[in-house]
Design an enzyme around this catalytic site. Sequence first.
Site, PDB file in Angstrom:
ATOM      1  N   ASP A 115       0.866  -1.172   0.000  1.00  0.00           N
ATOM      2  CA  ASP A 115       0.000   0.000   0.000  1.00  0.00           C
ATOM      3  C   ASP A 115       0.910   1.232   0.000  1.00  0.00           C
ATOM      4  OD1 ASP A 115      -2.394   1.639   0.565  1.00  0.00           O
ATOM      5  OD2 ASP A 115      -1.492   1.837   2.543  1.00  0.00           O
ATOM      6  N   ASP A 142      -0.295   5.177   0.936  1.00  0.00           N
ATOM      7  CA  ASP A 142      -0.612   6.123   2.011  1.00  0.00           C
ATOM      8  C   ASP A 142      -0.720   5.396   3.344  1.00  0.00           C
ATOM      9  OD1 ASP A 142      -0.854   8.464   0.367  1.00  0.00           O
ATOM     10  OD2 ASP A 142      -2.788   7.704  -0.328  1.00  0.00           O
TER      11      ASP A 142
END
Length: 223
Positions: free
Chosen positions: A11, A13
């Site tokens: 991922d 953020d």
Amino acid sequence: MKGPIRLVVFDVDGTLVDSQKDILDAMARAFEAEGYAVPDDAAVLASVGLSLPEAMAQLAPDLDAAARSGLVSAYRDGFLTSARHVEPPLYPGVRDTLAALRARPELLLGVATGKSRRGLDHILVAHDLEGVFLSTQVADDHPSKPNPSMLLAALRETGAEACNAAMVGDTEYDIAMGRAAGFATVGVSWGYQPVDRLQAAGADVVIDDFAALPAALDRIWES
């Protein structure tokens, strides 16, 4: 190359970059620009990881689709305006750990993010990470997390098998997506959701330091 192809998908953020300030600022700008009350910070951070339409549906369930679409457009404009001023920093240890993982000849890296292609490209260029990730899956091309579409595409692109792949993220959506795709799952404690939510979602392990990732992956794949 010895052994099977290994794939680690990240991922962005809350996992690689600390974009909390930009996210909160852009979300406030979007709601204010469209004339709606700004959601509280905790609600906004709880929606991080979802694609923008799904995040807006969670944050503004009483609005119709057209209104939420306006919020999505306003958010994108506000986020990129904010991001042009100060780039969200990488978390400690990210650059060194990515380099260590890339040094393993059997291991490939990827990204699966709720960001748009434009948003991801902006981050990769800003932090000189172009070429680090063989597979880059974005919200423009897939259903929102936790749908496993992004990870299944990463497997096709890299030739890895799910049993030799891991998803690394800071939200329950990352963990649920990884499990749905048959990946091992690694939660990170420094992101935008508490550890108990990652554990409840079924994370195989939760790490507190990015430098702990290689050893955690070895334990998972050796078990």
